[in-house]
Design a protein around this motif. Structure first.
Motif, PDB file in Angstrom:
ATOM      1  N   VAL A 402      32.947  92.319  56.756  1.00 50.84           N
ATOM      2  CA  VAL A 402      32.749  92.469  55.307  1.00 50.84           C
ATOM      3  C   VAL A 402      31.549  91.647  54.861  1.00 50.84           C
ATOM      4  CG1 VAL A 402      33.776  91.963  53.062  1.00 50.84           C
ATOM      5  CG2 VAL A 402      35.140  93.039  54.841  1.00 50.84           C
ATOM      6  N   THR A 457      31.645  98.681  58.471  1.00 54.30           N
ATOM      7  CA  THR A 457      31.354  98.254  57.098  1.00 54.30           C
ATOM      8  C   THR A 457      29.913  98.560  56.709  1.00 54.30           C
ATOM      9  OG1 THR A 457      30.884  96.029  57.945  1.00 54.30           O
ATOM     10  CG2 THR A 457      33.104  96.455  57.104  1.00 54.30           C
ATOM     11  N   TYR A 461      28.778 100.304  53.306  1.00 60.10           N
ATOM     12  CA  TYR A 461      27.720  99.832  52.416  1.00 60.10           C
ATOM     13  C   TYR A 461      26.499 100.749  52.440  1.00 60.10           C
ATOM     14  CZ  TYR A 461      30.337  95.419  52.553  1.00 60.10           C
ATOM     15  OH  TYR A 461      31.312  94.449  52.469  1.00 60.10           O
ATOM     16  N   LEU A 530      26.580  96.838  43.145  1.00 64.00           N
ATOM     17  CA  LEU A 530      27.155  96.278  44.367  1.00 64.00           C
ATOM     18  C   LEU A 530      27.926  95.002  44.067  1.00 64.00           C
ATOM     19  CD1 LEU A 530      24.451  96.787  47.127  1.00 64.00           C
ATOM     20  CD2 LEU A 530      26.567  98.049  46.763  1.00 64.00           C
ATOM     21  N   ASN A 531      27.439  94.184  43.134  1.00 64.64           N
ATOM     22  CA  ASN A 531      28.171  92.976  42.774  1.00 64.64           C
ATOM     23  C   ASN A 531      29.568  93.311  42.267  1.00 64.64           C
ATOM     24  OD1 ASN A 531      26.262  91.110  43.502  1.00 64.64           O
ATOM     25  ND2 ASN A 531      25.315  91.009  41.482  1.00 64.64           N
ATOM     26  N   LYS A 534      31.707  94.756  45.315  1.00 65.13           N
ATOM     27  CA  LYS A 534      32.074  93.796  46.360  1.00 65.13           C
ATOM     28  C   LYS A 534      32.966  92.687  45.814  1.00 65.13           C
ATOM     29  CE  LYS A 534      28.057  94.657  49.296  1.00 65.13           C
ATOM     30  NZ  LYS A 534      26.870  94.076  49.956  1.00 65.13           N
ATOM     31  N   SER A 538      36.608  92.023  47.348  1.00 61.60           N
ATOM     32  CA  SER A 538      36.979  90.717  47.889  1.00 61.60           C
ATOM     33  C   SER A 538      38.333  90.270  47.352  1.00 61.60           C
ATOM     34  CB  SER A 538      35.904  89.688  47.549  1.00 61.60           C
ATOM     35  OG  SER A 538      34.652  90.070  48.079  1.00 61.60           O
ATOM     36  N   TRP A 762      32.234  88.397  48.999  1.00 59.78           N
ATOM     37  CA  TRP A 762      31.222  89.011  48.136  1.00 59.78           C
ATOM     38  C   TRP A 762      29.894  88.266  48.257  1.00 59.78           C
ATOM     39  CZ3 TRP A 762      31.102  86.862  42.623  1.00 59.78           C
ATOM     40  CH2 TRP A 762      29.970  87.321  41.942  1.00 59.78           C
ATOM     41  N   SER A 765      28.218  88.683  51.771  1.00 64.85           N
ATOM     42  CA  SER A 765      27.738  90.052  51.926  1.00 64.85           C
ATOM     43  C   SER A 765      26.473  90.278  51.109  1.00 64.85           C
ATOM     44  CB  SER A 765      28.838  91.034  51.503  1.00 64.85           C
ATOM     45  OG  SER A 765      28.360  92.359  51.544  1.00 64.85           O
TER      46      SER A 765
END
Length: 854
Positions: A402, A457, A461, A530-531, A534, A538, A762, A765
């Motif tokens: 992750v 993963t 992504y 993405l923030n 993720k 998480s 998070w 990543s």
């Protein structure tokens, strides 16, 4: 459960070994590696034990072996590995091995001494020949380097006062770094009444000690007078010079040189024979030493194990106690019977009760060893505790992936680990001594799964070296937006950024089949999207991981018979965790399912709802997600708060009540015994009380854990082998309450901090993706953007790609991989294992010869 999910059952066995067969029995146990001996002579000094003399003889032999091994290495040879598994030699062979070893060592010392003496003598002959063959002739003036006095003649004209003095000579050799100091001191001490000639040897001579070639300085000193000669000889002795006789006549010097050459040839022949005999002795050492080393190490290990045994009162047998896995008891009995059959009396094995906590035995293989090592680094599990290693096989690589999700980086790691797995049986790979390589090789299967999960993963992504790939058609249509929005040339010229409206028909065609849509890599709000994704991912993974840890604690409570913990601890913990943070996960998933791209703009904020949940309030601008949400949130908070006093007081009060009932039951038989005639006990009451105590024994685990410091133990599954006895309870309410208060505070506060700790998934990543993006933009994109002809651009791309590859491996694979590994390790140790795993046990270390064989 199997031994991988829970440690194996271990029994304490007592061995009665006949004195004549004790050595053979212990030697066979060392070959099998089934038992761990307990020291029954802990209070006895190591110098007062029964077999201390035999141990000392083995240690003396090991010292001799070390001398022989150093001699072999000095000769530039290597010792071969012993062939096959060599058993421990019988005690009668110890004297034979010792005699042969002493004879070999003495021969080697004698031959080495003779060789050194011959080499020193041959070196002296070479130096003497060099002095005579250098062609020294007395110069007419002194050769000192200081001032014009060097050209002043030392010999006066004929007819002077010293014309009757005789000229004498001192010839020899000195090391080059001492020559200048020797010449200066001779000149100053003798005040110039000498003539010295120093010359360097034309050929290098072999040093007799080190064997390395070295250059020497030969000298010839002419002087007059006896006192000057004494000074010269004392000075040359202080400088450790080799002084040789030097004849005045040329013919005599030539005859001496011929004689020296003849002696040198004869000495070389003798030296050659000595070296040939030395090679023969070293050959015997090479052949005999490796098996002797293994055998003596095994013999020493056997005697050390026998020193842990006690002697029976009749001195006819040795008594040993050892831990042994229950499944290995038949093999243990068979091995002892086979080993003691020649003595005429068979060894006896039987299980004995014990109040000590048994060691933990978990058998591993090549694949599971690295994962079990991660768990054991936190702490060895106590006896019969749930083992986290089987679940770590999946969760550890996944949480690492992750944070490390990238198809390209994961594929490189997978291929590197796959190469080590395929070459694991090669001797060169196994015997590599590089510490870093051995670390990677030991965790090759862990790296294999980490790389494989990172590829998975990475597909989620949609990142391969930070580049998105369009495996499936995008779910967003730019053409539909352009056709229906009326984008004109003037509009496009004024607006550099264009927005895709999902409410426009045909713009949003549906979700991407697998992973993130590649169109997001072109969007300016890519990072914000993405923030959000993720961060929520998480939280979901963290709550799921912690809940799974709490559920695993149920298996511990059921196995140890601690049924009260299910109601007073596990249930409140699940209500507290799921009522607060499980509800947060529910809100995230509910919002994903109920709000589409068309209604995303009007979706309420989950964060505001979660804050209002604890404040028992509502926000007029943030509409509820579902009907009755406020009632549900208030109920969950009240339930979570209500579980805290249950978790804090439930177990101590239950154990206190149970302790009081047990005490009252114990007093009842005593009163009846006192009332009986002549103290005769009531058999029915006593037997009933014994059964009740046995039934209540599994529930005394908490008292044993808190009051005594030992976890609860159960009797062995075999009724004939009661390896464990219940520990008498020592109940102290204050200690139980303090222990429970610490557990309650740690769990309640840990649910908050641990959930926040999973946000590192998070953060790591995001950091990995941004570093990969920066590396691509600053290296590869610059190289690909260079203009010019095709051939020139291709040549320029070679160093650019090399720099990109090196920085990818060094920064993203090694540094980022190590960072993600450490964070995944912390999540397992702190956030996951502390929910059910104590790690307060110790490993079963069987007595085995496996290390000696290696």
């Amino acid at each position: 459960m199997g031994s991988m999910f829970r440690s194996e059952e271990v029994a304490l066995v007592q061995l009665f070994l006949p004195t004549a067969a004790a050595y053979t029995c212990v030697s066979q146990l060392g070959e099998l590696g089934l038992v761990e001996f307990r020291d029954l002579n802990a209070s006895v000094s190591a110098f007062q034990r029964r077999f201390v003399v035999d141990v000392r003889r083995c240690e003396e032999l090991e010292k001799t072996f070390t001398f022989l091994q150093e001699e072999v290495r000095r000769a530039g040879l290597t010792l071969p590995l012993p062939e096959g598994g060599l058993p421990a030699p019988p005690p009668r062979d110890l004297l034979r091995i010792q005699e042969e070893t002493d004879r070999l060592a003495q021969e080697l010392r004698d031959v080495r001494g003779n060789q050194q003496a011959l080499r020193a003598q041959w070196h002296q002959l070479q130096l003497h020949s060099a002095v005579l063959g250098q062609g020294h002739s007395p110069p007419s003036a002194a050769t000192h380097i200081d001032g014009p006095s060097e050209r002043t003649p030392l010999l006066q004209a004929p007819g002077g006062p010293h014309q009757d003095l005789r000229v004498n000579f001192v010839a020899g050799a000195v090391e080059p770094h001492k020559a200048a100091a020797l010449e200066r001191l001779l000149w100053r001490a003798c005040r110039g009444f000498l003539i010295a000639s120093f010359r360097e040897t034309e050929q290098q001579l072999e040093d007799p000690v080190t064997g390395e070639p070295a250059t020497w300085m030969t000298f010839l000193i002419s002087y007059w007078g006896g006192q000057i000669g004494q000074k010269i000889r004392k000075i040359t002795d202080c400088f450790h010079c080799h002084v040789f006789p030097f004849a005045e006549e040329e013919a005599a010097r030539r005859a001496a040189l011929q004689q020296l050459q003849q002696q040198s040839q004869e000495l070389q022949e003798v030296l050659g024979e000595t070296e040939r005999f030395l090679s023969q002795v070293l050959g015997r050492v090479q052949r005999l030493l490796p098996p002797w080393q293994v055998q003596i190490r095994k013999m020493k290990a056997v005697y050390l194990a026998l020193n842990q045994c006690s002697v029976s009162s009749t001195h006819k047998c040795l008594i040993a106690e050892a831990w042994c896995a229950t499944r290995d008891l038949p093999a243990l009995q068979q091995a002892l019977q086979d080993s003691s059959s020649e003595a005429g009396v068979s060894a006896v094995v039987h299980c004995i009760p014990c109040r000590d906590m048994p060691p933990t035995l978990i058998r591993t293989n090549r694949f599971t060893a690295s994962f079990q090592g991660i768990v054991d680094a936190y702490g060895v599990g106590r006896y019969q505790e749930v083992n986290p290693a089987p679940y770590t096989i999946i969760t550890f690589p996944f949480l690492f992936a992750v944070m490390f999700g990238d198809v390209g980086h994961g594929l490189l790691m997978f291929l590197f680990a796959l190469a080590m797995v395929l070459a694991e049986n090669q001797p060169a790979v196994k015997s590599a001594q590089n510490e870093i390589w051995r670390t990677f090789f030991g965790g090759r299967y862990l790296l294999l799964l980490m790389g494989l999960f990172s590829v998975y993963t990475g597909f989620i992504y949609n990142e391969c070296f930070s580049r998105a790939t369009a495996i499936f058609p995008s779910g967003w249509s730019v053409a539909a937006m352009a056709n229906q929005s009326g984008w004109s040339d003037a509009f496009l010229a004024q607006h550099q950024l264009l927005a895709l409206d999902p409410n426009v028909t045909g713009v949003f065609l549906g979700p991407y089949p697998f992973g993130i849509d590649p169109v997001w890599s072109l969007a300016v709000n890519h990072l914000s999207f993405l923030n959000s994704f993720k961060m929520k991912m998480s939280v979901i993974l963290g709550v799921t991981h912690m809940t799974f840890g709490v559920v695993l604690g149920v298996f511990n409570h059921v196995h140890f018979g601690q049924w009260h913990r299910l109601l007073l601890e596990t249930l409140p913990e699940l209500v507290f965790l799921l009522g607060l943070f499980g509800y947060l996960v529910f809100l995230v998933i509910y919002k994903w399912l109920c709000f589409t791209a068309d209604s995303a703009a009007t979706a309420p904020s989950i964060l505001i709802h979660f804050i209002n949940m604890f404040l028992f309030s509502r926000s007029p601008t943030n509409r509820p997600l579902f009907r009755g949400q406020e009632v549900v949130q208030s109920t969950l908070v009240v339930l979570a708060l209500a579980t805290v006093p249950v978790l804090l007081l439930g177990t101590p009060l239950f154990l206190r009540r149970k302790h009081q009932r047990r005490q009252s039951r114990r007093r009842r038989p005593l009163d009846e015994d006192k009332a009986g005639l002549l103290g005769q006990p009531d058999v029915s009451v006593a037997s009933q009380n014994s059964d009740e105590e046995k039934a209540a024994c599994p529930g005394d685990q908490e008292e044993e854990e808190v009051g005594v410091g030992l976890p609860g133990l159960q009797e062995a599954s075999d009724p004939a082998c009661p390896s464990l006895l219940p520990v008498p309870p020592q109940f102290v309410l204050s200690e139980v309450f303090m222990h429970q208060a610490i557990h309650t505070i740690e769990f309640c506060l840990g649910c908050i901090s641990n959930t926040a700790s999973y946000l590192r998934l998070w953060a790591l990543s995001l950091a990995h993706a941004q570093l990969s993006e920066v590396l691509w933009a600053m290296v590869m994109r610059v190289g690909l953007g260079l203009g010019g002809e095709m051939g020139v651009e291709a040549v320029v791309l070679v160093p650019v790609f090399a720099a990109f590859a090196v920085m990818t491996v060094a920064i993203l694979l090694v540094m980022e991989g190590l960072s993600a590994f450490l964070h995944a390790l912390r999540l397992h140790w702190v956030e996951f294992q502390n929910k059910f795993y104590s790690g307060s046990g110790y490993k079963l270390s069987p007595f085995t010869f496996a290390v000696e064989d290696e």
